[in-house]
Scaffold this active site. Structure first.
Site, mmCIF file in Angstrom:
data_model
loop_
_atom_site.group_PDB
_atom_site.id
_atom_site.type_symbol
_atom_site.label_atom_id
_atom_site.label_comp_id
_atom_site.label_asym_id
_atom_site.label_seq_id
_atom_site.Cartn_x
_atom_site.Cartn_y
_atom_site.Cartn_z
ATOM 1 N N THR B 196 29.396 50.126 59.023
ATOM 2 C CA THR B 196 29.751 50.341 57.627
ATOM 3 C C THR B 196 28.994 49.262 56.886
ATOM 4 O O THR B 196 28.691 48.232 57.468
ATOM 5 C CB THR B 196 31.262 50.090 57.393
ATOM 6 O OG1 THR B 196 32.005 50.853 58.320
ATOM 7 C CG2 THR B 196 31.681 50.474 55.987
ATOM 8 N N GLY B 226 37.003 58.671 57.344
ATOM 9 C CA GLY B 226 37.501 57.350 57.716
ATOM 10 C C GLY B 226 37.976 56.582 56.489
ATOM 11 O O GLY B 226 38.257 57.178 55.449
ATOM 12 N N ASP B 227 38.063 55.265 56.631
ATOM 13 C CA ASP B 227 38.612 54.477 55.528
ATOM 14 C C ASP B 227 37.603 54.172 54.423
ATOM 15 O O ASP B 227 37.994 53.856 53.301
ATOM 16 C CB ASP B 227 39.187 53.155 56.062
ATOM 17 C CG ASP B 227 38.099 52.267 56.668
ATOM 18 O OD1 ASP B 227 37.252 52.797 57.429
ATOM 19 O OD2 ASP B 227 38.086 51.056 56.396
ATOM 20 N N GLY B 250 38.325 52.918 61.444
ATOM 21 C CA GLY B 250 38.862 53.352 60.166
ATOM 22 C C GLY B 250 40.292 53.851 60.173
ATOM 23 O O GLY B 250 41.038 53.634 59.215
#
Lengths: 333, 333
Positions: B196, B226-227, B250
């Site tokens: 990320t 995901g987050d 995530g």
């Protein structure tokens, strides 16, 4: 927070204190918040709406009374609200700009902090069941679009045609909206925005679960995702604090992380559920210009339904208390 | 929290106290956390990776020094990290089970609490720019899939073929992974999961912004989100507290609402940024079994990079300090 809000909060705290320990299990549900004024629903529709709210409450409560979990209770309650044609979730969902239905749902188990969510599913009859399946049977929390649909299909969830979700009332509103955009009464447009259903339950063991499901925003475009499938925004559950399901103008709820904001005030500031919910809705959401509300239950079975709209479809049941509400100021406490 | 974490926290607090007011503007960035041990990168690659981190820092810092906003700074920094082939975002993103790239990004402005996010875009060269466009030019916070892409196209953002995002290193790993699933060294599989990029900046006016972008999880299926594109989980910014960008497994970050959890401890418990971040990562994330980390800046320009993995690509710059880091224990303070 204005004076009437302070009084309301004080009344809730006093009522909880006088009650002492609340009886478990307990369940609270909502069917959306918005400009729901007295007189907008004819008597027959109001009776039917309250009947569907009561049926969802009763199913969730009975399941927990017979030893079922809070998670199972919110799943059955939200399933029934999705099946009802009166609420913007499952059957009865609003339509996208293309005249289709795209549904979102999420669920969280406050004992394990497990969570599941789906966004943009179009043929799964009960999106809340897909969210539960994601939680139980996938390593992921959130699945979207055709992928989420494929996953739910593999898990054997019931499928329907997208047209199953269409009810005449919504189809008519969609047609009018797109024939006369800008000429509809504001309250009707507003109403379309705030449909969501949700449930929060606490079972006999003190486990808390929360679930939320929605058809999103009428005429939505661009694969818009609102707060309903977002853990922390539309749904949150944490056994040590509370469970929350939100409904309202989703964008504001995402920016504030409404559901987790309430839980975090209890966890980090030691506030009560009522104080926390009032602060988030009547101070933070209000200041940002957002509208909507939440239902919540804390670890002692205290419940709140807090909203800054004219009405919110809602209901509560435990051993000694059972009621449904639509308009402001009709809750028994 | 174990003893070494306590010591580390104490050292950070002492260092901040001795520094007094930090100089603004300031920017902190990350390029993902994971099993990045010394010796895994050859010297040339490490030099190139640090060079790309430094370039992102310098671009964001220079922009703010010349009067630009924190929001503009995180956008340019994340754009450069997306363009770098070394990080799992934009060019260099991992591949889905179908061998394609699906990218997510989000951004938040801590002064207005405006936010924007896209999930599952496949041909927008810089997903972070799409997130910024959603924030500025749509009434929504989060758009997904083909709809998000259509929106970005209408706003004139640069498009590329999906193959533009493929770099040989990732293609090779994807091929090996699918030829020999289960036979790869664990650290390589782990590494794939945690890519990320993100940036948090505070400008001369004290406005805080945060942005995060990712290619998600290698071999992901079912439209997994995901987050990274979720406000409150992967990204959060609030001028009164802090800005946060997260990277890690995530699903755990969603369940904990990691980014907002840190901000809420400052808001509701009066903790410092370092105390809040340590609690979220070393206590809550640890207890749940999750791995990853965060970068964050508070309203006084204090910064932290907290992670429970072997390494995290990261860097910081303000007027008096400029550094990049990869492994544990190499930050100057």
């Amino acid at each position: 927070m204005n004076f009437s809000h302070l009084l309301f909060t004080a009344a809730i705290i006093l009522s909880s204190a006088l009650n002492g320990q609340n009886s478990l299990p307990a369940i609270i549900i909502h069917g959306g918040a918005g400009t729901i004024e007295r007189g907008m629903l004819d008597a027959e529709t109001e009776r039917a709406v309250r009947g569907d709210l009561q049926a969802a409450l009763d199913a969730g409560y009975a399941l927990m009374r017979d030893g079922g979990s809070a998670l199972e209770a919110v799943e059955i309650a939200v399933t029934l609200l999705e099946d009802s044609p009166f609420f913007n979730a499952g059957r009865g969902a609003v339509m996208t700009a293309e005249g289709k239905h795209e549904l979102d749902a999420s669920v969280m188990d406050g004992s394990t902090k497990d969570a599941g969510a789906v966004a943009g599913v179009t043929t799964i009859k009960n999106p809340v069941k897909a969210a539960v399946a994601v939680m139980h049977h996938s390593p992921h929390v959130m699945l979207s679009g055709p992928g989420a649909e494929a996953f739910a299909r593999e898990k054997g969830l019931e499928e329907v045609s997208n047209a199953y979700f269409t009810v005449p009332r919504i189809k008519k509103r969609f047609t009018e909206l797109n024939k006369a955009e800008g000429h509809l009464p504001p309250e009707e447009k507003e109403f379309s925005k705030f449909g969501t259903v949700g449930a929060v339950a606490i079972d006999a063991s003190g486990n808390i679960a929360a679930a939320t499901s929605t058809g999103g925003m009428m005429n939505k475009r661009y694969g818009r995702i609102g707060d309903s499938p977002l853990i922390g925004a539309g749904t949150y559950a944490h056994d040590a604090t509370c469970g929350v399901s939100a409904t309202g103008h989703g964008e504001y709820f995402i920016r504030l992380g409404v559901a987790k904001d309430i839980s975090d005030q209890m966890e980090y500031a030691g506030k009560t559920l009522a104080q926390s919910a009032e602060h988030t809705i009547h101070k933070k959401l209000h200041d940002l210009g957002g509208t909507g509300g939440i239902i919540a239950l804390d670890s002692e079975g205290n419940h709140v339904a807090v909203f800054n709209t004219a009405g919110m479809y809602r209901g509560f049941r435990n051993e000694g208390e059972s009621w449904t509400g639509i308009y402001r100021n009709e809750d028994p406490r």
